[in-house]
Enzyme design. Structure first.
Site, mmCIF file in Angstrom:
data_model
loop_
_atom_site.group_PDB
_atom_site.id
_atom_site.type_symbol
_atom_site.label_atom_id
_atom_site.label_comp_id
_atom_site.label_asym_id
_atom_site.label_seq_id
_atom_site.Cartn_x
_atom_site.Cartn_y
_atom_site.Cartn_z
ATOM 1 N N ASP A 71 0.740 -1.102 -0.104
ATOM 2 C CA ASP A 71 -0.042 -0.252 0.003
ATOM 3 C C ASP A 71 0.957 1.265 -0.102
ATOM 4 O O ASP A 71 0.361 2.251 -0.366
ATOM 5 C CB ASP A 71 -0.934 -0.115 1.122
ATOM 6 C CG ASP A 71 -0.091 0.300 2.557
ATOM 7 O OD1 ASP A 71 0.656 -0.637 2.780
ATOM 8 O OD2 ASP A 71 -0.813 1.096 3.249
ATOM 9 N N TYR A 223 -6.062 0.665 8.662
ATOM 10 C CA TYR A 223 -7.103 1.325 7.744
ATOM 11 C C TYR A 223 -8.748 0.839 8.137
ATOM 12 O O TYR A 223 -9.305 0.046 7.597
ATOM 13 C CB TYR A 223 -7.159 0.639 6.286
ATOM 14 C CG TYR A 223 -5.802 1.189 5.406
ATOM 15 C CD1 TYR A 223 -6.004 2.278 4.999
ATOM 16 C CD2 TYR A 223 -4.386 0.443 5.595
ATOM 17 C CE1 TYR A 223 -4.954 2.868 4.278
ATOM 18 C CE2 TYR A 223 -3.471 1.002 4.927
ATOM 19 C CZ TYR A 223 -3.639 2.281 4.214
ATOM 20 O OH TYR A 223 -2.443 2.740 3.669
ATOM 21 N N GLU A 469 5.722 9.814 3.345
ATOM 22 C CA GLU A 469 5.261 8.476 3.171
ATOM 23 C C GLU A 469 4.437 8.733 1.671
ATOM 24 O O GLU A 469 3.483 9.532 1.964
ATOM 25 C CB GLU A 469 4.595 7.770 4.178
ATOM 26 C CG GLU A 469 4.209 6.255 3.791
ATOM 27 C CD GLU A 469 3.800 5.388 4.733
ATOM 28 O OE1 GLU A 469 3.368 5.851 6.050
ATOM 29 O OE2 GLU A 469 3.925 3.912 4.483
#
Ligand SMILES: *[C@@H]1O[C@H](CO)[C@@H](O)[C@H](O)[C@H]1NC(C)=O
Ligand SMILES: *[C@@H]1O[C@H](CO)[C@@H](O)[C@H](O)[C@H]1NC(C)=O
Length: 488
Positions: A71, A223, A469
């Protein structure tokens, strides 16, 4: 007296850049998805510093889960954001396929989608079973390792009838239904397979309702499905309607519009978690022929909420406008703010084309907004990302003369396995690579990082993960936007 040339420079605002090379921006964004690939890399892999990784994912669970995408800067495969990434890539191709083809990037875009959908097919071995995560944040984040060296847990986690996950099932159904549209002409068999999986996943998610992070505890800290699953069920049904043309799906969207919040929630955020704005815009763009008389008032209510979102982005709402930084960047929150800018730029671009094609204008309280003004605003946000900002920094890595050098990314921050073949252990990565002040040895081309804070400031440090990030769902919406801008 001031030298007139210098005074000219002093009054020249930084926003006056030459037009950016959107074509180049587009090309590198598609390269980024190659750096996030998990599994066995194909012969035509273009990004040179990555190699095969996670080749036994699913082995202990008796299922082949090799492939898919990491991800962000770690080595976990998270189902919900991966599916949203593929939905947004697919939507971009559906809207801007011609522009992608003209830019010579159509095939690369389809490859980026298929890397995700091939994996979703494997992860859905039974109608009511979906493998929604491989790896976990606790063990993964304890180490700083290239994916090629991983020694961390590769435990896989699934949803099933007793452990539901309507949000991740719905988002994956949306991704596969949207991708089925993308492949319908070039690969009709594959398109058919995708639509079949999408229908089954939607039915599974709808019949066995629940939030996936209650079934998969390991997803919760990373998440969590804060908005619940109702937005994903409506969103999935809408994509299934677009993909299959079957009225029953549209009926689902309209008849559940109220109960599921589709026509009641006005939310200034479109993200991997919250789908309402995207859904409302899709419903608003249905053609006149599709606007069923029977449900006219529901359709209008959807449209009012779509306009609420768009007017809020444009700072023309009389209730809630999105915040902006002093230099005008949309600002939602300090951790990975650019994800919300990318999705807003995408929705504004698509809606601008819709207004243009249907010869309409958007009405926001006392203001009217035409398609050109809407596109110009979307472009201003993209231009900020590409370097028109006080830091003179492109937040699209690899673009222009100045971009983040210390992206928070395990693979990029450690020398490539191709040139340094020795094993790099769990904490060795932290000691020898993460802690270095030097730039990353590998450029994470085409990644959009988290971006600046509310004061337009950015600190290029590996440990500053809120800003440095990059995530796949930051970049995915920009593929369509760059395609559009490269050809306009
Ligand atoms: C947004 O609108 C408000 C109210 O009309 C105005 O005061 C403000 O300056 C606007 N902000 C921007 C960035 O245009
Ligand atoms: C905002 O504008 C809408 C549409 O013009 C109107 O219906 C609504 O009453 C207004 N709300 C406020 C708080 O002024």
């Amino acid at each position: 007296m001031l030298n007139p040339f210098i005074s000219f420079l002093l009054i020249l605002p930084f926003t006056h850049s030459l037009s950016h090379d959107y074509h180049h921006a587009l090309s590198i964004t598609l390269l980024y998805f190659e750096s996030q690939r998990s599994g066995r890399l194909p012969y035509n892999q273009r990004l040179p510093w990555r190699h095969h990784s996670a080749l036994s994912d699913g082995l202990h669970q008796g299922v082949d889960l090799v492939g898919g995408y990491y991800d962000a800067g770690d080595n976990i495969k998270f189902g919900l954001p991966m599916a949203f990434t593929v939905t947004m890539l697919s939507w971009g191709v559906i809207e801007y396929g011609e522009q992608l083809a003209a830019a010579g990037e159509y095939t690369h875009a389809l490859e980026a989608i298929k890397w995700g959908t091939d994996y979703f097919i494997k992860a859905h071995p039974h109608p009511n079973v979906f493998w929604a995560q491989v790896g976990d944040g606790v063990t993964d984040h304890y180490c700083w390792q290239r994916p090629e060296d991983m020694t961390t847990s590769r435990q896989a986690y699934k949803i099933d009838e007793n452990n539901p996950g309507s949000d991740v099932a719905g988002e994956t159904a949306a991704a596969m239904a949207a991708a089925a549209i993308v492949f319908s002409r070039t690969n009709p068999h594959y398109s058919h397979v995708l639509l079949h999986h999408a229908q089954e996943l939607f039915e599974f998610g709808d019949k066995h309702r629940g939030k996936y992070d209650e079934s998969i505890e390991e997803a919760k800290g990373y998440y969590p499905s804060v908005s619940g699953y109702k937005d994903e069920l409506l969103w999935a049904a809408m994509w299934l309607y677009k993909s299959s043309g079957r009225e029953e799906y549209l009926k689902y969207v309209l008849e559940n519009g109220k109960n599921f919040g589709g026509i009641t929630w006005g939310i200034n955020e479109f993200s991997w978690d919250v789908k309402y704005a995207g859904l409302q815009i899709l419903v608003s763009m249905l053609s006149v022929e599709e606007q069923s008389k029977e449900h006219k008032s529901i359709m209008e209510a959807y449209r009012a909420k779509a306009e609420y979102y768009l007017c809020g982005c444009l700072n023309k709402s009389n209730s809630t406008n999105l915040k902006r930084t002093p230099e005008g960047l949309l600002y939602t929150r300090k951790w990975n703010n650019l994800q919300f800018v990318s999705t807003a730029a995408f929705l504004l671009t698509v809606y601008s084309d819709h207004l243009q094609a249907s010869n309409q204008r958007l009405t926001c309280h006392q203001h009217e907004v035409g398609p050109q003004e809407m596109l110009t605003f979307a472009k201003s946000q993209v231009d900020y990302i590409l370097g028109d900002n006080p830091m003179a920094m492109s937040y699209l890595v690899g673009f222009g003369p100045r971009y983040p050098q210390r992206v928070h990314h395990r693979g990029a921050s450690i020398e490539s396995i191709k040139t340094n073949g020795g094993f790099i252990g769990c904490t060795q990565g932290y000691d020898n690579w993460y802690a270095r002040l030097d730039p990353n040895p590998n450029v994470l081309m085409g990644a959009v990082v988290g971006g600046p804070n509310e004061k337009d400031e950015f600190h290029d440090e590996r440990s500053n993960y809120m800003q440095t990030e990059a995530c796949t769902y930051n970049t995915a919406p920009l593929v369509g936007v760059f395609a559009k801008l490269s050809q306009s």
